[in-house]
Design a protein around this motif. Structure first.
Motif, PDB file in Angstrom:
ATOM      1  N   SER A  78       0.832  -1.196   0.000  1.00  0.00           N
ATOM      2  CA  SER A  78       0.000   0.000   0.000  1.00  0.00           C
ATOM      3  C   SER A  78       0.868   1.248   0.000  1.00  0.00           C
ATOM      4  O   SER A  78       2.049   1.224   0.362  1.00  0.00           O
ATOM      5  N   ILE A  79       0.256   2.344  -0.385  1.00  0.00           N
ATOM      6  CA  ILE A  79       0.880   3.647  -0.201  1.00  0.00           C
ATOM      7  C   ILE A  79       1.207   3.859   1.272  1.00  0.00           C
ATOM      8  O   ILE A  79       2.130   4.581   1.621  1.00  0.00           O
ATOM      9  N   GLY A  80       0.451   3.183   2.146  1.00  0.00           N
ATOM     10  CA  GLY A  80       0.667   3.315   3.583  1.00  0.00           C
ATOM     11  C   GLY A  80       1.996   2.752   4.048  1.00  0.00           C
ATOM     12  O   GLY A  80       2.412   3.002   5.179  1.00  0.00           O
ATOM     13  N   ALA A  81       2.683   1.983   3.179  1.00  0.00           N
ATOM     14  CA  ALA A  81       3.991   1.449   3.554  1.00  0.00           C
ATOM     15  C   ALA A  81       5.124   2.397   3.200  1.00  0.00           C
ATOM     16  O   ALA A  81       6.277   2.143   3.550  1.00  0.00           O
ATOM     17  N   GLY A 103       0.340   4.068  -9.819  1.00  0.00           N
ATOM     18  CA  GLY A 103      -0.314   5.369  -9.792  1.00  0.00           C
ATOM     19  C   GLY A 103       0.664   6.519  -9.689  1.00  0.00           C
ATOM     20  O   GLY A 103       1.701   6.411  -9.031  1.00  0.00           O
ATOM     21  N   SER A 104       0.332   7.621 -10.332  1.00  0.00           N
ATOM     22  CA  SER A 104       1.204   8.794 -10.320  1.00  0.00           C
ATOM     23  C   SER A 104       1.339   9.391  -8.928  1.00  0.00           C
ATOM     24  O   SER A 104       2.425   9.843  -8.534  1.00  0.00           O
ATOM     25  N   MET A 105       0.250   9.417  -8.176  1.00  0.00           N
ATOM     26  CA  MET A 105       0.293  10.011  -6.844  1.00  0.00           C
ATOM     27  C   MET A 105       1.252   9.267  -5.930  1.00  0.00           C
ATOM     28  O   MET A 105       2.101   9.856  -5.265  1.00  0.00           O
ATOM     29  N   VAL A 106       1.162   7.929  -5.917  1.00  0.00           N
ATOM     30  CA  VAL A 106       2.031   7.145  -5.064  1.00  0.00           C
ATOM     31  C   VAL A 106       3.471   7.178  -5.593  1.00  0.00           C
ATOM     32  O   VAL A 106       4.433   7.175  -4.817  1.00  0.00           O
ATOM     33  N   ASP A 160       9.282  11.762  -3.106  1.00  0.00           N
ATOM     34  CA  ASP A 160       9.319  12.874  -2.165  1.00  0.00           C
ATOM     35  C   ASP A 160       9.752  12.408  -0.776  1.00  0.00           C
ATOM     36  O   ASP A 160      10.615  13.019  -0.137  1.00  0.00           O
ATOM     37  N   ILE A 161       9.165  11.312  -0.304  1.00  0.00           N
ATOM     38  CA  ILE A 161       9.516  10.774   1.010  1.00  0.00           C
ATOM     39  C   ILE A 161      10.972  10.321   1.027  1.00  0.00           C
ATOM     40  O   ILE A 161      11.709  10.573   1.985  1.00  0.00           O
ATOM     41  N   SER A 162      11.422   9.678  -0.042  1.00  0.00           N
ATOM     42  CA  SER A 162      12.806   9.201  -0.106  1.00  0.00           C
ATOM     43  C   SER A 162      13.788  10.363  -0.073  1.00  0.00           C
ATOM     44  O   SER A 162      14.809  10.308   0.618  1.00  0.00           O
ATOM     45  N   ARG A 163      13.488  11.426  -0.803  1.00  0.00           N
ATOM     46  CA  ARG A 163      14.379  12.597  -0.807  1.00  0.00           C
ATOM     47  C   ARG A 163      14.449  13.228   0.575  1.00  0.00           C
ATOM     48  O   ARG A 163      15.522  13.637   1.034  1.00  0.00           O
ATOM     49  N   ARG A 164      13.289  13.363   1.233  1.00  0.00           N
ATOM     50  CA  ARG A 164      13.282  13.977   2.561  1.00  0.00           C
ATOM     51  C   ARG A 164      14.060  13.137   3.560  1.00  0.00           C
ATOM     52  O   ARG A 164      14.758  13.675   4.430  1.00  0.00           O
ATOM     53  N   ARG A 165      13.969  11.826   3.453  1.00  0.00           N
ATOM     54  CA  ARG A 165      14.742  10.958   4.336  1.00  0.00           C
ATOM     55  C   ARG A 165      16.234  11.115   4.074  1.00  0.00           C
ATOM     56  O   ARG A 165      17.038  11.197   5.019  1.00  0.00           O
ATOM     57  N   MET A 166      16.612  11.160   2.815  1.00  0.00           N
ATOM     58  CA  MET A 166      18.024  11.316   2.481  1.00  0.00           C
ATOM     59  C   MET A 166      18.558  12.658   2.956  1.00  0.00           C
ATOM     60  O   MET A 166      19.696  12.753   3.441  1.00  0.00           O
ATOM     61  N   ASP A 167      17.752  13.698   2.838  1.00  0.00           N
ATOM     62  CA  ASP A 167      18.169  15.022   3.326  1.00  0.00           C
ATOM     63  C   ASP A 167      18.389  14.998   4.840  1.00  0.00           C
ATOM     64  O   ASP A 167      19.347  15.588   5.356  1.00  0.00           O
ATOM     65  N   THR A 168      17.494  14.325   5.565  1.00  0.00           N
ATOM     66  CA  THR A 168      17.635  14.232   7.025  1.00  0.00           C
ATOM     67  C   THR A 168      18.864  13.433   7.403  1.00  0.00           C
ATOM     68  O   THR A 168      19.630  13.824   8.296  1.00  0.00           O
ATOM     69  N   TRP A 169      19.084  12.298   6.725  1.00  0.00           N
ATOM     70  CA  TRP A 169      20.267  11.490   7.018  1.00  0.00           C
ATOM     71  C   TRP A 169      21.545  12.297   6.772  1.00  0.00           C
ATOM     72  O   TRP A 169      22.485  12.234   7.558  1.00  0.00           O
ATOM     73  N   ALA A 170      21.558  13.051   5.678  1.00  0.00           N
ATOM     74  CA  ALA A 170      22.744  13.845   5.346  1.00  0.00           C
ATOM     75  C   ALA A 170      22.983  14.939   6.386  1.00  0.00           C
ATOM     76  O   ALA A 170      24.127  15.215   6.770  1.00  0.00           O
ATOM     77  N   ALA A 171      21.902  15.562   6.866  1.00  0.00           N
ATOM     78  CA  ALA A 171      22.039  16.629   7.859  1.00  0.00           C
ATOM     79  C   ALA A 171      22.596  16.106   9.175  1.00  0.00           C
ATOM     80  O   ALA A 171      23.253  16.843   9.917  1.00  0.00           O
TER      81      ALA A 171
END
Length: 286
Positions: free
Chosen positions: A140-143, A247-250, A256-267
């Motif tokens: 699911s998108i929920g994962a 689906g395009s939304m998922v 988007d979620i992957s990029r934000r996680r990578m940004d946090t890990w890098a910070a």
């Protein structure tokens, strides 16, 4: 080894409605044979009659491990083999985590995680023996991340995906493929007959109101047949992916979620790396 369309045997849980029914219809339209499993098989009666000899409908509660193994044995006995296994049965229990009772939390995990685990365990000996097969875990998108009011549902799908990644590596040695399918929104009975909710706590009313506003403005739901078409492309591939977004939304949300996680890990890289420095095992002589 790839089995040609029109000569495949499917094993689909949660097949009486929603995505499961769409997968069942697509497989039958391709000329394949299907073992369709559901708690209530009555909605499948018309399909059984229309596809005599190619559709076996079996009642099954996937949370009952013994019943799952018996259903798999019956399916293999009936059609001689299994080629594609679709772990689709699932329920959605909405609510803030603080609101969940123990019974509600366990029920969510029993169907979405343990049900898929029991099916995976039951089919693997048969697929291993043939040296082929494809297990599709409908996630699911929920994962992709935890979201307010979907916490337990996301937990069940996170668990499913962690198990499935390990299964994919274990099964590969025997020629068995595993794909985690992550659908976005589809118009299915998950939102009606498959949906339950917790007893709401008043403290969360403002958050609930905000979530309802977001869902009303940003909900994107599609015809389940589109998901079925994607799955038919997936099972026809000689080199299917471990993960497939539907689906395009998922798709956009995953990046988007992957990029934000990578940004946090890098910070926080400096803190992360400073937390590791090899030392001798405690008690080892200097």
């Amino acid at each position: 080894m790839t089995t040609a369309s029109g000569n495949r045997v499917w094993f689909i849980t949660g097949a009486s409605k929603g995505l499961g029914r769409a997968f069942t219809l697509a497989a039958l339209e391709a000329g394949d044979r299907v073992v369709a499993l559901a708690r209530d098989t009555a909605p499948l009666d018309e399909l059984v009659a229309a596809h005599e000899g190619r559709l076996l409908a079996l009642p099954l509660d996937v949370t009952d491990r013994d019943a799952v193994f018996a259903a798999v044995a019956r399916a293999v006995e009936h059609f001689g083999r299994l080629d594609i296994v679709v772990n689709n049965a699932g329920i959605l229990h909405l609510g803030m985590l603080e609101e969940f009772t123990e019974a509600q939390a366990r029920a969510q995990m029993e169907t979405n995680f343990f049900g898929a685990l029991w099916v995976s365990q039951a089919v693997m000996p048969h697929l291993r023996a043939r040296g082929s097969g494809h297990i599709l875990q409908i996630s699911s998108i929920g994962a992709l991340g935890g979201f307010p009011s979907n916490g337990m549902y996301s937990a069940s799908k996170f668990a499913l995906e962690g198990m499935s990644e390990a299964l994919a590596m274990e099964a590969a040695a025997f020629g068995v493929k595993v794909t985690i399918v992550q659908p976005g929104g589809y118009w299915t009975d998950l939102y009606t007959t498959g949906l339950t909710a917790t007893e709401p706590l008043e403290a969360y009313d403002p958050l609930r109101a905000e979530l309802q506003k977001q869902w009303a403005e940003g909900s994107v739901d599609s015809d389940p047949r589109l998901a079925a078409e994607a799955v038919m492309h997936l099972v026809a591939s000689d080199d299917p992916p471990l993960r497939l977004l539907l689906g395009s939304m998922v798709y956009d949300l995953a990046f988007d979620i992957s990029r934000r996680r990578m940004d946090t890990w890098a910070a926080w890289e400096e803190v992360s790396r400073a937390a590791e420095h090899a030392i001798p095992a405690p008690g080892d002589p200097a």
